[in-house]
Design an enzyme around this catalytic site. Structure first.
Site, PDB file in Angstrom:
ATOM      1  N   LYS A   7       0.836  -1.210   0.000  1.00  0.00           N
ATOM      2  CA  LYS A   7       0.000   0.000   0.000  1.00  0.00           C
ATOM      3  C   LYS A   7       0.866   1.253   0.000  1.00  0.00           C
ATOM      4  O   LYS A   7       0.659   2.171  -0.801  1.00  0.00           O
ATOM      5  CB  LYS A   7      -0.886   0.018   1.258  1.00  0.00           C
ATOM      6  CG  LYS A   7      -1.536   1.357   1.539  1.00  0.00           C
ATOM      7  CD  LYS A   7      -2.388   1.345   2.786  1.00  0.00           C
ATOM      8  CE  LYS A   7      -1.675   1.735   4.045  1.00  0.00           C
ATOM      9  NZ  LYS A   7      -1.404   3.176   4.205  1.00  0.00           N
ATOM     10  N   ASP A 102      -5.280   8.528   9.497  1.00  0.00           N
ATOM     11  CA  ASP A 102      -5.323   7.699  10.702  1.00  0.00           C
ATOM     12  C   ASP A 102      -5.428   8.557  11.951  1.00  0.00           C
ATOM     13  O   ASP A 102      -4.879   9.646  12.031  1.00  0.00           O
ATOM     14  CB  ASP A 102      -4.053   6.859  10.812  1.00  0.00           C
ATOM     15  CG  ASP A 102      -4.008   5.804   9.740  1.00  0.00           C
ATOM     16  OD1 ASP A 102      -4.929   4.991   9.697  1.00  0.00           O
ATOM     17  OD2 ASP A 102      -3.054   5.831   8.955  1.00  0.00           O
TER      18      ASP A 102
HETATM   19  C1  UD1 Z   1       4.375   6.656   6.458  1.00  0.00           C
HETATM   20  C2  UD1 Z   1       3.460   5.463   6.275  1.00  0.00           C
HETATM   21  C3  UD1 Z   1       2.941   4.984   7.619  1.00  0.00           C
HETATM   22  C4  UD1 Z   1       4.105   4.719   8.570  1.00  0.00           C
HETATM   23  C5  UD1 Z   1       5.043   5.923   8.635  1.00  0.00           C
HETATM   24  C6  UD1 Z   1       6.298   5.670   9.437  1.00  0.00           C
HETATM   25  C7  UD1 Z   1       2.425   5.846   4.124  1.00  0.00           C
HETATM   26  C8  UD1 Z   1       1.172   6.124   3.387  1.00  0.00           C
HETATM   27  N1  UD1 Z   1       2.315   5.838   5.457  1.00  0.00           N
HETATM   28  O1  UD1 Z   1       3.603   7.713   7.030  1.00  0.00           O
HETATM   29  O2  UD1 Z   1       2.205   3.779   7.408  1.00  0.00           O
HETATM   30  O3  UD1 Z   1       3.594   4.457   9.859  1.00  0.00           O
HETATM   31  O4  UD1 Z   1       5.460   6.295   7.301  1.00  0.00           O
HETATM   32  O5  UD1 Z   1       6.971   4.553   8.946  1.00  0.00           O
HETATM   33  O6  UD1 Z   1       3.458   5.610   3.543  1.00  0.00           O
HETATM   34  N2  UD1 Z   1       6.463  14.335  10.987  1.00  0.00           N
HETATM   35  C9  UD1 Z   1       6.516  15.665  11.291  1.00  0.00           C
HETATM   36  N3  UD1 Z   1       6.491  16.582  10.274  1.00  0.00           N
HETATM   37  C10 UD1 Z   1       6.426  16.211   8.958  1.00  0.00           C
HETATM   38  C11 UD1 Z   1       6.357  14.833   8.647  1.00  0.00           C
HETATM   39  C12 UD1 Z   1       6.374  13.912   9.693  1.00  0.00           C
HETATM   40  O7  UD1 Z   1       6.603  16.043  12.461  1.00  0.00           O
HETATM   41  O8  UD1 Z   1       6.425  17.081   8.078  1.00  0.00           O
HETATM   42  C13 UD1 Z   1       6.490  13.323  12.077  1.00  0.00           C
HETATM   43  C14 UD1 Z   1       5.203  12.533  12.189  1.00  0.00           C
HETATM   44  O9  UD1 Z   1       4.250  13.211  12.965  1.00  0.00           O
HETATM   45  C15 UD1 Z   1       5.694  11.267  12.862  1.00  0.00           C
HETATM   46  C16 UD1 Z   1       7.076  11.060  12.242  1.00  0.00           C
HETATM   47  O10 UD1 Z   1       7.466  12.337  11.759  1.00  0.00           O
HETATM   48  O11 UD1 Z   1       5.831  11.434  14.241  1.00  0.00           O
HETATM   49  C17 UD1 Z   1       7.113  10.047  11.117  1.00  0.00           C
HETATM   50  O12 UD1 Z   1       6.217  10.416  10.086  1.00  0.00           O
HETATM   51  P1  UD1 Z   1       6.456  10.030   8.564  1.00  0.00           P
HETATM   52  O13 UD1 Z   1       7.690   9.183   8.447  1.00  0.00           O
HETATM   53  O14 UD1 Z   1       6.371  11.258   7.747  1.00  0.00           O
HETATM   54  O15 UD1 Z   1       5.202   9.101   8.268  1.00  0.00           O
HETATM   55  P2  UD1 Z   1       4.174   9.189   7.062  1.00  0.00           P
HETATM   56  O16 UD1 Z   1       4.910   9.465   5.791  1.00  0.00           O
HETATM   57  O17 UD1 Z   1       3.047  10.066   7.443  1.00  0.00           O
END
Ligand code: UD1
Length: 408
Positions: A7, A102
């Site tokens: 996914k 989520d």
């Molecule tokens: C993706 C995955 C999700 C997985 C996650 C971590 C998809 C669709 N989803 O989510 O299933 O759980 O990676 O492996 O691929 N953060 C910030 N600022 C930002 C971006 C992120 O503070 O601009 C924080 C988030 O709140 C979180 C952490 O960084 O605490 C990790 O997030 P991120 O790696 O970006 O996850 P997603 O890409 O949202």
């Protein structure tokens, strides 16, 4: 049992199709609700998405794009924000509603926006919609505060068409990022180092539509290994990549679940009651945050006390209270769990709070005496293809209830 395409890769590959005119052909695309949502986003932009047999999906970009991802779709799926970078690169403008998705903690996209600004985009928040514009992206050196998966992907997809050289440092290293880079390179991009902490991108003037097969879903593999951990027996999973799951397989081994590579997948066996272990999530190659609820479901049955730590997302323990309703002994202490294993849980009505936690409740139910009804099962359908059918195929007694509306 055959593992589906990932996914978390498929959604980003679909977004990347914004970058080139023509007919893209993605295969091994999982038949899940989130893929339908992303298809809806692309269609709202003016693209055509045609689903064929066996996970083959044709995505056509042939008319000028409407650079707006509508709120009704984005609020249901945070990954819709993956079109931000491609839209800015392809048409110089993007309007994307602030994301939902989520229900675990605040999930900002500040790193996406800061990185895109470094590449030459400007943003304003306009009545809940992020409006980005650029008169042309230019390569930049970007250091991420944290290896965010979504930020790395958005920046990668923007940088491939930016003028000049981009370096992303402290990039996320997930296999889905390497898959995205392989797709982009096949389209004509020049990306080196994806899958490591430093990604170098030389911008090109244009990309072309190509075919690509989505990488196997390591999270679906983890789910079926967890099911084996609870139920015992043997399992063979085909079309999967055990090399993307090294730490999980190590932890599973410590629990007494044997996993070996086998053909194009793996074979696994569990005989005795699981042993307790300590687990902690980290960005890849650490243990994925998405597998923690699944491991916790197994550790509920371990012969002793385990400790589990969530380091990636705050507030991702919504499922713990549901497991407790089934008789699990789990204490929450800040971002740690202390899990005292029991021999058996007892079936109960429970509610799926998100995709993986929903799957974890189903997995836990395999070791519960009596019937468990998992409400809000639509969360599970967001990320799993034919979850009930696949579980039945490996011997589980699971059925889909036609009406899954609130019964409590
Ligand atoms: C993706 C995955 C999700 C997985 C996650 C971590 C998809 C669709 N989803 O989510 O299933 O759980 O990676 O492996 O691929 N953060 C910030 N600022 C930002 C971006 C992120 O503070 O601009 C924080 C988030 O709140 C979180 C952490 O960084 O605490 C990790 O997030 P991120 O790696 O970006 O996850 P997603 O890409 O949202």
């Amino acid at each position: 049992m055959r593992i589906s395409g990932a996914k978390n890769s498929a959604l980003k590959l679909m977004a990347a199709c914004v970058l080139a005119e023509g007919t893209h052909v993605l295969s091994n695309v999982p038949d899940i609700a989130d893929v339908q949502l992303m298809a809806g986003v692309l269609e709202a932009l003016g693209m055509t998405v045609r689903r064929g047999d066996g996970g083959v999906t044709e995505i056509v970009r042939d008319v000028p794009l409407q650079p707006e991802a509508p709120y009704e779709l984005v609020e249901q799926m945070r990954a819709s924000t993956a079109v931000l970078g491609p839209l800015l690169a392809a048409v110089g403008e993007a309007r994307v509603a602030m994301p939902g998705g989520d229900d675990f903690g605040a999930r900002p996209i500040d790193m996406h926006l800061r990185g895109l600004e470094a590449l030459g985009a400007a943003f304003e928040l306009d009545h809940g919609v992020i409006h980005g514009r650029t008169d042309g992206l230019r390569g930049a050196e970007i250091v991420l505060d944290y290896p965010s998966v979504g930020a790395t992907e958005n920046l990668l997809m923007a940088a491939v068409l930016a003028e000049g050289h981009t370096v992303i440092t402290n990039a996320a290293r997930e296999p889905e990022i390497a898959d995205l880079a392989a797709f982009l390179n096949r389209m004509g991009a020049r990306v080196v180092g994806a899958g490591s902490a430093r990604i170098d991108i030389d911008g090109v003037a244009g990309l072309r539509a190509v075919s690509h097969a989505v990488v196997p879903d390591r999270l679906e593999v983890a789910t079926f290994l967890a099911a084996l951990g609870v139920a015992g027996g043997e399992l063979r999973l085909t079309h999967s990549r055990p090399d993307h799951l090294e730490l999980l397989i190590d932890r599973m081994g410590a629990m007494g679940i044997r996993v070996s590579p086998d053909g194009d997948g793996l074979w696994a066996m569990r005989r005795a009651r699981p042993r307790p272990v300590d687990v902690a999530t980290l960005p890849y190659p650490g243990l994925a945050t998405d597998v923690l609820p699944l491991l916790v479901a197994v550790l509920c049955f371990a012969d002793g006390t385990s400790f589990a730590t969530e380091n990636v997302f705050a507030g991702r323990f919504g499922y713990v209270g549901e497991l407790a309703r089934m008789g699990a002994h789990i204490k929450v202490e800040d971002h740690h769990l202390v899990i005292d294993g029991v021999e058996q849980l007892s079936g109960a009505p429970v509610r799926a709070p998100d995709i993986r936690a929903g799957a974890a409740l189903v997995v836990a139910a395999l070791g519960a005496e009596g019937e468990t009804v998992v409400l809000n099962g639509e969360h599970i359908d967001r990320g799993y293809e034919s979850f009930d059918r696949k579980l039945r195929a490996v011997g589980a007694d699971v059925e889909r209830l036609a009406d899954d509306t609130d019964g409590r």
